[in-house]
Design an enzyme around this catalytic site. Structure first.
Site, PDB file in Angstrom:
ATOM      1  N   ARG A  62       0.853  -1.201   0.000  1.00 37.67           N
ATOM      2  CA  ARG A  62       0.000   0.000   0.000  1.00 37.67           C
ATOM      3  C   ARG A  62       0.887   1.249   0.000  1.00 37.67           C
ATOM      4  O   ARG A  62       0.597   2.236  -0.650  1.00 37.67           O
ATOM      5  CB  ARG A  62      -0.936   0.004   1.214  1.00 37.67           C
ATOM      6  CG  ARG A  62      -1.600   1.355   1.437  1.00 37.67           C
ATOM      7  CD  ARG A  62      -2.808   1.318   2.354  1.00 37.67           C
ATOM      8  NE  ARG A  62      -2.656   0.496   3.530  1.00 37.67           N
ATOM      9  CZ  ARG A  62      -1.912   0.809   4.603  1.00 37.67           C
ATOM     10  NH1 ARG A  62      -1.237   1.944   4.649  1.00 37.67           N
ATOM     11  NH2 ARG A  62      -1.838  -0.009   5.636  1.00 37.67           N
ATOM     12  N   TYR A 114     -16.141  16.900 -14.892  1.00 34.70           N
ATOM     13  CA  TYR A 114     -16.665  15.532 -14.894  1.00 34.70           C
ATOM     14  C   TYR A 114     -17.725  15.381 -13.790  1.00 34.70           C
ATOM     15  O   TYR A 114     -17.531  15.859 -12.665  1.00 34.70           O
ATOM     16  CB  TYR A 114     -15.489  14.556 -14.682  1.00 34.70           C
ATOM     17  CG  TYR A 114     -15.912  13.144 -14.414  1.00 34.70           C
ATOM     18  CD1 TYR A 114     -16.711  12.444 -15.316  1.00 34.70           C
ATOM     19  CD2 TYR A 114     -15.522  12.489 -13.246  1.00 34.70           C
ATOM     20  CE1 TYR A 114     -17.109  11.148 -15.063  1.00 34.70           C
ATOM     21  CE2 TYR A 114     -15.914  11.188 -12.996  1.00 34.70           C
ATOM     22  CZ  TYR A 114     -16.709  10.522 -13.908  1.00 34.70           C
ATOM     23  OH  TYR A 114     -17.105   9.240 -13.646  1.00 34.70           O
ATOM     24  N   ASP A 186      -7.165  18.914 -13.985  1.00 37.57           N
ATOM     25  CA  ASP A 186      -7.451  17.551 -14.436  1.00 37.57           C
ATOM     26  C   ASP A 186      -7.094  17.498 -15.928  1.00 37.57           C
ATOM     27  O   ASP A 186      -7.759  18.102 -16.761  1.00 37.57           O
ATOM     28  CB  ASP A 186      -8.939  17.242 -14.200  1.00 37.57           C
ATOM     29  CG  ASP A 186      -9.299  15.808 -14.573  1.00 37.57           C
ATOM     30  OD1 ASP A 186      -8.630  15.229 -15.463  1.00 37.57           O
ATOM     31  OD2 ASP A 186     -10.264  15.273 -13.999  1.00 37.57           O
ATOM     32  N   LYS A 211      -8.325   6.376 -18.888  1.00 34.65           N
ATOM     33  CA  LYS A 211      -8.649   6.910 -20.209  1.00 34.65           C
ATOM     34  C   LYS A 211      -7.442   6.764 -21.152  1.00 34.65           C
ATOM     35  O   LYS A 211      -6.988   5.665 -21.377  1.00 34.65           O
ATOM     36  CB  LYS A 211      -9.103   8.370 -20.047  1.00 34.65           C
ATOM     37  CG  LYS A 211     -10.183   8.542 -18.957  1.00 34.65           C
ATOM     38  CD  LYS A 211     -11.409   7.747 -19.263  1.00 34.65           C
ATOM     39  CE  LYS A 211     -12.540   7.753 -18.267  1.00 34.65           C
ATOM     40  NZ  LYS A 211     -12.392   8.141 -16.910  1.00 34.65           N
TER      41      LYS A 211
END
Ligand code: PLP
Length: 399
Positions: A62, A114, A186, A211
């Site tokens: 992690r 978004y 972004d 994406k």
């Protein structure tokens, strides 16, 4: 690519400054023991220590994993930043930026973001006493007017989703910094191949790796890149504390994607440019939102801050909701699906799909009409894409 390697390749005369070279090599040298060209998928949750507290750079996956490091270094290099952090999704990355804030802080947000970002801000973080002002970020005066003494962050996308508006990154960075706030951009739609916001004054770049960077619609991931060591440390603290980190196989898949980003983005941009020009002349089409069109209001800013105009566009049909739903359902080469940035072309209806989470009144105010259709233009043959859209338009609207 390590600094030494960077120097060595430079001495040999190869252009490591070239984005395409870094896309392939940055973050990983062939494994010294095995010669493996690709980083192994280090499927190990924990790492042996030589003595208590003495690890070899990794202790627990992690916190850090070698496959993830390769990806994080690759992404930092592509964005022209020092520090990269990878996450389990784009939303996990965006959430981590919000973790920098404290209750009572205020955020100025570009209105046309978004839908999931809008939902996170308004439906999760407003409950934690953060305040958000949504403004038209193409209007600098509106951004300036929204700033308050409590503003700690300005959040924008450019090109915006789904209206493809262009925000002047440098100008908004100046406004944010004048108010002692950070600017986060972004950069999912443009990708670092076409636009590098840190070079225009942004403090943090965010990505949905799902994406274009992944590029093949087979992985979900997110990333943040910054140049500021203190900011990176704070982002890293949240990354480890919250734990929304990607597994090493996801990192491997994104790394495979970034190697071909330049060639894919060139073809995405070329196909989108040709489709936009064709749709712009189509009798059933009321308007095309594509920054590569001379008529686009943000064309000049896009030409200055981007290297090309990308593969996303949206189309305004003067038709009923029913007719538009038929158009998006009738395509065969374009698949009806959310998401974007894969090799295959996708079509979607923002008002009922990606942006359904945005309240109807706000959607209307932003310009996300029932007649708006968004295209993620893939790498297929341009004639097939045109024929497919023409057939679907005839089925839904006629003409
Ligand atoms: N940012 C943009 C511009 C997006 O389009 C998306 C998803 O569609 C996200 C962020 C969220 O990314 P993810 O779906 O990987 O969480």
């Amino acid at each position: 690519m390590t600094d030494d390697e960077f120097e060595r390749v430079n001495e040999d005369g190869a252009s490591v400054d070239d984005f395409a070279t870094r896309a392939i090599h940055a973050g990983w040298d062939p494994d010294p023991e095995t010669g493996a060209i690709m980083p192994p998928v280090y499927a190990s949750s924990t790492f042996a220590q030589d003595a208590p507290g003495e690890d070899r750079g990794y202790e627990y996956s992690r916190t850090g994993n070698p496959t993830r490091t390769a990806l994080e270094d690759n992404l930092a290099s592509l964005e022209g930043g020092e520090y990269g952090r990878a996450f389990a999704s784009g939303m996990a990355a965006i959430n981590t930026v919000l973790n920098l804030l404290e209750s009572g802080d205020h955020v100025v947000v570009g209105r046309d973001v978004y839908g999931g970002t809008h939902r996170l801000f308004t439906q999760v973080y407003e409950d934690y006493d953060l305040e958000f002002s949504f403004v038209d970020a193409t209007d600098l005066k509106a951004v300036e007017a929204a700033m308050t003494s409590a503003t700690e962050l300005v959040w924008i996308e450019t090109p915006t989703n789904p209206l493809m508006q262009i925000v002047d990154i440098e100008a908004v960075a100046d406004v944010a910094h004048d108010g002692d706030a950070l600017l986060a951009v972004d950069n999912t739609f443009a990708t670092p191949y076409l636009q590098r916001p840190l070079a225009h004054g942004a403090d943090i770049v965010a990505h949905s790796l799902t994406k274009y960077l992944g590029g093949h619609s087979d992985v979900v991931g997110g990333a943040l890149v910054t140049d500021d060591p203190d900011l990176d440390e704070r982002l890293g603290f949240s990354q480890n504390s919250v734990g929304a980190t990607p597994d090493p196989f996801a990192c491997f898949l994104v790394l495979r994607g970034t190697k071909t980003l330049p060639v894919r983005m060139d073809r995405h941009s070329e196909n989108a440019r040709r489709l936009a020009a064709w749709l712009d002349d189509h009798p059933a089409v009321e308007g095309v939102h594509y920054p590569g069109l001379d008529s686009h209001p943000g064309h000049d800013i896009a030409a200055a801050q981007m290297d090309d105009f990308g593969g996303m566009l949206s189309v305004e049909f003067d038709a009923t909701l029913e007719a538009v739903r038929t158009v998006v359902s009738e395509t065969e080469v374009f698949t009806l699906a959310e998401s974007l940035g894969g090799v295959e072309s996708l079509i979607e209806h923002p008002a009922t799909m990606t942006h359904a989470a945005v309240p109807a009144a706000e959607r209307r105010e932003t310009g996300i009409t029932d007649g708006l259709v968004r295209l993620s233009v893939g790498l297929e043959g341009i004639d097939d894409l045109r024929t497919d859209l023409q057939r679907a338009i005839e089925a839904g609207i006629g003409g």
